[in-house]
Structure formats: C-alpha cells, structure tokens
Design an enzyme around this catalytic site. Sequence first.
Site, PDB file in Angstrom:
ATOM      1  N   ALA A 175       0.850  -1.188   0.000  1.00 37.98           N
ATOM      2  CA  ALA A 175       0.000   0.000   0.000  1.00 37.98           C
ATOM      3  C   ALA A 175       0.888   1.242   0.000  1.00 37.98           C
ATOM      4  O   ALA A 175       2.093   1.147   0.220  1.00 37.98           O
ATOM      5  CB  ALA A 175      -0.908  -0.013   1.226  1.00 37.98           C
ATOM      6  N   LYS A 176       0.320   2.367  -0.262  1.00 36.98           N
ATOM      7  CA  LYS A 176       1.065   3.625  -0.196  1.00 36.98           C
ATOM      8  C   LYS A 176       0.075   4.766  -0.147  1.00 36.98           C
ATOM      9  O   LYS A 176      -1.053   4.638  -0.629  1.00 36.98           O
ATOM     10  CB  LYS A 176       1.964   3.783  -1.430  1.00 36.98           C
ATOM     11  CG  LYS A 176       3.152   4.690  -1.214  1.00 36.98           C
ATOM     12  CD  LYS A 176       4.301   3.992  -0.495  1.00 36.98           C
ATOM     13  CE  LYS A 176       5.449   4.927  -0.224  1.00 36.98           C
ATOM     14  NZ  LYS A 176       6.644   4.196   0.237  1.00 36.98           N
TER      15      LYS A 176
END
Length: 423
Positions: free
Chosen positions: A112-113
Amino acid sequence: MTVSNVIDHTQRDPWSVALEQFDVAADRLHLDPNMRGILRECQRELIVHFPVRMHDGAVKVFTGYRVQHNVSRGPGKGGIRYHPSVTLGEVKALAMWMTWKCAVVGIPYGGAKGGVVCEPKGMSLQQLETMTRRYATEIMLLIGPERDIPAPDVNTNAQTMAWIMDTYSMHHGYTAPAVVTGKPLSIGGSEGRNEATARGAVYTIIEASKHLGIDLEGTRVVVQGFGNAGLHSARLMQELGATIIGLSDTGGGIHNEKGFDIAKVDAFKKEHGTVVGLPGSDRISNSELLELDCDVLIPAAIENQIGEHNAPRIKARIVAEAANGPTSPEADRILFDKGVFLIPDILCNAGGVTVSYFEWVQDLQNLFWREATINARLKEVMVKSFSDVLEMSKKHKCDMRTAAYMVAVHRVAEATLTRGIYP
Ligand code: NAD
C-alpha cells in the site's frame, strides 16, 4: 524521511516502470494471463479532497491518496508521502513495489502507499498537524491495525505517525499503536527502526561480497545521499572495515581516496548543513560521484540516478540500492551486461519495512524486544531473502532484480490463487 524537492518527475512515469518490471518477471514465470491481469492493477485506489483552514483564515483544499495494490498476503503496508508532485500514478507504483518488497522478504503484508499533494516546507507544524489529522480521518475507510498500516515516507516522520495514531485512536475510543509504524519509542515505536534500512542493506552487501569472493575489509565504497539510509550505510560499512571514498548530499559530492571518518562527516554536516566543504575532501559533481572507481556503490538518495546516460560508466562491482528506484530498466540491462552485481531496492532496502513489521508485532503483543533481538531477527530475514533471490537468479540465469521480482510475484500469485476469486 525528509527527502524534499528531490523527486524528478521529468524522468519516466513510475507506474509504467513498475508495470515493465512486473511484466519481465511475469513473462519469465509464464504467469497465467488471468493472474497477470489481477496483479497489473491496484485493488483499491482512494482519492480524497479535503479542506484545511490555513493561518490567514483561507480554506485550502488538499488532494490525497491511499492505494492498496494487493492484500492477499496480509494487511496493506506502506508509507505516506507529502510532496507537491505526488500523483496517483506514483502512489500506485509505490504501492505495487511495497507488495513485492514485503513478499520478497516473506513478511505477511500486502502493498500500500499514500500521499498528499502539498509543499510541507512552507507549512507550520500546526498546519501540518491539522492536514495530517484530516487526511488520516479521510483514509480511515482503509487503514487500521488489521487492514492497512501506514509508515513514514518522503517528508513525513515519526511525529506524523504519532498524529495519525492519535487521530485513529480518538475515533475508535481506545489507543491503537499498531495502526502505524515508524512511531516514536514513547508510544510503541521499535528499537532499531531508525537505522534498520541501512542495516538491512549492509547485510545484503555482506552476502553479495561472500558470493562474489570480495573481502569487505578495505573495500572502496561510494554512498550517494547522506540522510537516514546513506549516513547509517556509510557508518556500518566503515565499521566492517570498508573505506568510504565518496559521499554526497543535495549540496554536491566529496571525494577522498584515503577515506572519510563518517562520525566526523556527520558532525560537519550537522554544523554546516551539507557534507560539501569537509576539510581534506575534493568537491565532485553528482555524476562524477556515481562514476567513481570503487567496489561498492550505494545509491541512498532518490530515484532515477542511474540511467542509460551514465550506466556504461559505472565502475562499481556491486550496486546496492538503499534508495527506491535509483536505476532505470534500461540501465539495469547495461549493468547486467557489464557484470555489475546489483542488489535491487525491493531486497536491499527491505530492512526498513521488516523492522516496521517487528514494530507492529510488538504493538499487537504489547511485548517489546531488545535492540539486539531486533537486529538478529533482521539479519535472519535479510540473509534468507538474499539467498532466495540469488538461487532464483542462478536457476534462471537472470539479474538479481528480475530474480527478486520472480520470487515476489510467485509468492503473491500463489497467495492470490490459493485464496481464490471471491465470490
Ligand atoms: P533522507 O531525507 O533522510 O536523506 C536523503 C539524502 O539524500 C539527503 O542527504 C539528501 O541531501 C540527499 N539527496 C537528495 N537528493 C540528492 C541528489 N540529487 N544527489 C545527492 N544526494 C541527494 O531520506 P532517506 O530516508 O535516507 O531515504 C533515502 C532513500 O532511501 C529514498 O529513496 C527512500 O525511499 C529510500 N528508503 C528509505 C527507507 C528508510 O527507512 N529511511 C526505507 C526504504 C527506502
């Protein structure tokens, strides 16, 4: 992390680079086209627009993102970046890279980011806090200790994580330290997190040296970037007996064939704000630094540093990517043909996320480990992961990046396949 004003978006679009790197591994793995279709997309892409009241009374609307690429192996994991040129494409690429990074070191997370389009340099601490708390509230649809766990990235730090942790905890009515990692020690952070990226990178350099029959004692090392990853990499390499002959930061590069004392360089940088001007050093440009005659080159600054234009002139025997994305796919091919041994970012700098994982485990158990335990467990993870990737590269006669992607993509594909397609 505090990299600022350093993201060069004139270079290739990160999402196209991420897809190209994935496709190379998918081709070699003969990945099923359906699985390829799943893994080429991000599972969730949240775009938020939110108002923040600024000091002058004006209301400014910020845009932020949180992307989860694939969460088949566990909750999402990845940093939050504050920068004026954050784009959805960049956040997607970074999320995908996190999926592979977590898989290659075998920690039970998906990728994720997040990011907010902003110029943190011009904002007061109070404005940053307000923006962070509102952004955290907006992305609460996705984050949580069992769901998606943010961490610091460019221009965010332990304080930013503390605000997110507090905001999440206020909304839930109880303290939830495990919702973020990279926190201050006082609220559930981990010993050893600060230098974990560099320590992990150095473990992989030790393994690469063993593989290549290089004695690290007296090895000549060049480090680009003198922040968290660069400073600690240089210091740890010096402790191993290496000679650090080149260093740099945004101010420029310095060179001394006899080697630098890293503690002295650190003290000089603290006083003068740059390594440039260190007594007894010659000033060199960034490109001269990268092309110095050395055994180990550690890019530890920013992306897009080694491309077609300079790869033919890189003289290092080992390139250890402490930074994310310093080498273009074209340069990868050139370096491989030249016989340069490249330790790819998703393996080389995975020490950071590995100790973040340790932090999360400690928070969930409310049981905290000594630094020696953390370093020993980090070493175990890095040595095993290096060995897995090396075996893959030998088996398929390919470069270490392709091999790392193959290890990672295989693991993520296997988890995705085993879970099946819902419903
Ligand atoms: P940082 O802000 O602490 O340090 C960055 C350093 O690079 C600074 O010394 C800066 O002056 C220098 N720099 C910036 N542009 C430069 C240029 N053009 N030439 C030479 N030097 C330049 O950041 P950091 O945390 O050390 O991160 C560095 C890299 O490592 C980034 O790519 C980051 O994504 C990666 N990384 C860091 C971590 C971590 O835990 N810190 C984890 C994984 C990956």
